[in-house]
Design a protein around this motif. Structure first.
Motif, PDB file in Angstrom:
ATOM      1  N   LEU A  79       0.942  -1.297  -0.276  1.00 32.07           N
ATOM      2  CA  LEU A  79      -0.159  -0.304   0.300  1.00 32.07           C
ATOM      3  C   LEU A  79       1.035   0.954  -0.243  1.00 32.07           C
ATOM      4  O   LEU A  79       0.590   2.225  -0.819  1.00 32.07           O
ATOM      5  N   PRO A  80       2.210   1.024   0.964  1.00 30.41           N
ATOM      6  CA  PRO A  80       2.433   2.318   0.465  1.00 30.41           C
ATOM      7  C   PRO A  80       3.140   3.058  -0.449  1.00 30.41           C
ATOM      8  O   PRO A  80       4.027   4.313  -0.350  1.00 30.41           O
ATOM      9  N   LEU A 124       9.109   2.531   2.274  1.00 26.74           N
ATOM     10  CA  LEU A 124       8.543   2.880   1.329  1.00 26.74           C
ATOM     11  C   LEU A 124       8.406   4.188   1.675  1.00 26.74           C
ATOM     12  O   LEU A 124       8.903   4.919   0.794  1.00 26.74           O
ATOM     13  N   VAL A 125       7.675   4.093   3.707  1.00 17.19           N
ATOM     14  CA  VAL A 125       6.731   5.330   4.090  1.00 17.19           C
ATOM     15  C   VAL A 125       8.244   6.237   4.426  1.00 17.19           C
ATOM     16  O   VAL A 125       7.668   7.640   3.978  1.00 17.19           O
ATOM     17  N   ALA A 154       0.499  11.109   0.792  1.00 22.48           N
ATOM     18  CA  ALA A 154       1.171  10.492   1.303  1.00 22.48           C
ATOM     19  C   ALA A 154       1.234   9.982   2.994  1.00 22.48           C
ATOM     20  O   ALA A 154       1.225   8.632   3.438  1.00 22.48           O
ATOM     21  N   PHE A 155       0.816  11.078   3.623  1.00 22.53           N
ATOM     22  CA  PHE A 155       0.768  11.031   5.346  1.00 22.53           C
ATOM     23  C   PHE A 155      -0.193   9.745   5.885  1.00 22.53           C
ATOM     24  O   PHE A 155      -0.486   8.970   6.159  1.00 22.53           O
ATOM     25  N   VAL A 156      -1.614  10.254   4.857  1.00 19.57           N
ATOM     26  CA  VAL A 156      -2.854   9.144   4.877  1.00 19.57           C
ATOM     27  C   VAL A 156      -3.116   7.670   4.682  1.00 19.57           C
ATOM     28  O   VAL A 156      -2.813   6.756   6.299  1.00 19.57           O
ATOM     29  N   PHE A 157      -2.590   7.376   3.779  1.00 20.84           N
ATOM     30  CA  PHE A 157      -2.227   6.320   3.317  1.00 20.84           C
ATOM     31  C   PHE A 157      -1.186   5.449   3.937  1.00 20.84           C
ATOM     32  O   PHE A 157      -1.512   4.181   4.031  1.00 20.84           O
ATOM     33  N   GLY A 158      -0.150   6.090   4.225  1.00 21.17           N
ATOM     34  CA  GLY A 158       0.980   5.051   5.003  1.00 21.17           C
ATOM     35  C   GLY A 158       0.990   5.063   6.595  1.00 21.17           C
ATOM     36  O   GLY A 158       1.227   4.490   6.894  1.00 21.17           O
ATOM     37  N   VAL A 176      -6.242  -1.906   5.757  1.00 27.96           N
ATOM     38  CA  VAL A 176      -5.698  -1.923   4.337  1.00 27.96           C
ATOM     39  C   VAL A 176      -6.966  -2.173   3.107  1.00 27.96           C
ATOM     40  O   VAL A 176      -6.365  -1.058   2.720  1.00 27.96           O
ATOM     41  N   ALA A 177      -7.950  -2.174   3.784  1.00 31.09           N
ATOM     42  CA  ALA A 177      -8.618  -2.542   2.506  1.00 31.09           C
ATOM     43  C   ALA A 177      -9.581  -0.792   2.194  1.00 31.09           C
ATOM     44  O   ALA A 177      -9.684  -0.399   1.058  1.00 31.09           O
ATOM     45  N   ALA A 178      -9.842  -0.061   3.109  1.00 26.95           N
ATOM     46  CA  ALA A 178      -9.417   1.324   3.485  1.00 26.95           C
ATOM     47  C   ALA A 178      -9.081   2.169   2.421  1.00 26.95           C
ATOM     48  O   ALA A 178      -9.392   3.085   1.952  1.00 26.95           O
ATOM     49  N   GLY A 179      -7.629   1.584   2.394  1.00 23.40           N
ATOM     50  CA  GLY A 179      -6.301   2.127   2.076  1.00 23.40           C
ATOM     51  C   GLY A 179      -6.751   2.147   0.246  1.00 23.40           C
ATOM     52  O   GLY A 179      -6.326   3.102  -0.118  1.00 23.40           O
ATOM     53  N   TRP A 180      -6.664   1.038  -0.075  1.00 19.74           N
ATOM     54  CA  TRP A 180      -7.167   1.159  -1.329  1.00 19.74           C
ATOM     55  C   TRP A 180      -7.945   1.288  -2.198  1.00 19.74           C
ATOM     56  O   TRP A 180      -8.102   2.005  -3.266  1.00 19.74           O
ATOM     57  N   PHE A 181      -8.818   1.106  -1.429  1.00 19.79           N
ATOM     58  CA  PHE A 181     -10.646   2.264  -1.691  1.00 19.79           C
ATOM     59  C   PHE A 181     -10.095   3.001  -1.935  1.00 19.79           C
ATOM     60  O   PHE A 181     -10.547   3.928  -2.701  1.00 19.79           O
TER      61      PHE A 181
END
Length: 220
Positions: A79-80, A124-125, A154-158, A176-181
């Protein structure tokens, strides 16, 4: 005086169709069978990023024999990379580098997975933060406002990735699903605005992100 009988010769009538009679559905090249056969090809040509995304997700998620924790961990690790790509491409200031940057990012991810010194998502972060610091010091080609948006992303998804990997897998998969969505939503907004990344990448990434989120929520 001899009467002369005028003989009338009937005018020949022709039934040749006029130009308006000739034209019809059969002569319209856009409505023939060949045209119908071209439509799927044309649609595939225009929507190839979507087709590529669907194929990639099917290949990636076809084997459902893995443990839930392993699946959540794999997608949480990756995800990052998504906001990192946006940060780098934004700082370069040229959408044409989008796909090469993706290739380099995947190569870095594979290299990080091959070692056990530093966690892949943490690395990655850290790279994303380093690029953001570089942008804050050096300046940004698209302006401070756009730079701030990419930094927030970058901050929120990381954070969603790191927290999702740190908690229980049952809860972590939702994070993790919320991050991808929501990164899929991020992609489609950038596709609409036609900024930062290439349009083909935004479409491709958006479809991939949403499908992976659905997989994590309903199929894992």
């Amino acid at each position: 005086m001899a009467a002369t009988h005028a003989t009338t010769v009937p005018h020949a009538t022709t039934d040749a169709p006029t130009s308006s009679q000739v034209s019809g559905p059969a002569s319209d090249p856009a409505s023939g069978p060949a045209s119908n056969g071209r439509r799927p090809v044309e649609m595939l040509r225009r929507r190839w990023p979507t087709a590529l995304a669907v194929a990639l997700v099917i290949l990636t998620t076809a084997d459902g024999s893995g443990e839930r924790a392993d699946t959540v961990g794999a997608f949480g690790d990756a995800l990052p990379l998504l906001p990192l790509l946006y940060v780098i491409i934004h700082q370069v200031g040229n959408p044409r580098v989008t796909w090469p940057v993706l290739g380099a990012g995947v190569a870095v991810m594979v290299a990080l997975r091959a070692q056990d010194v530093v966690s892949q998502p943490v690395a990655l972060v850290a790279i994303a933060l380093a690029v953001l610091v570089w942008g804050a010091v050096r300046g940004t080609p698209l302006g401070r406002a756009a730079f701030g948006v990419q930094a927030a992303g970058a901050f929120v998804f990381g954070a969603l990735a790191l927290v999702g990997l740190a908690v229980d897998p049952d809860l972590g998969r939702y994070l993790v699903a919320a991050g991808w969505f929501f990164h899929g939503v991020w992609d489609f907004v950038h596709l609409k605005l036609d900024k930062v990344v290439a349009r083909s990448f935004a479409e491709w990434c958006g479809v991939v992100d949403v499908l992976i989120a659905v997989h994590l929520l309903f199929l894992v």
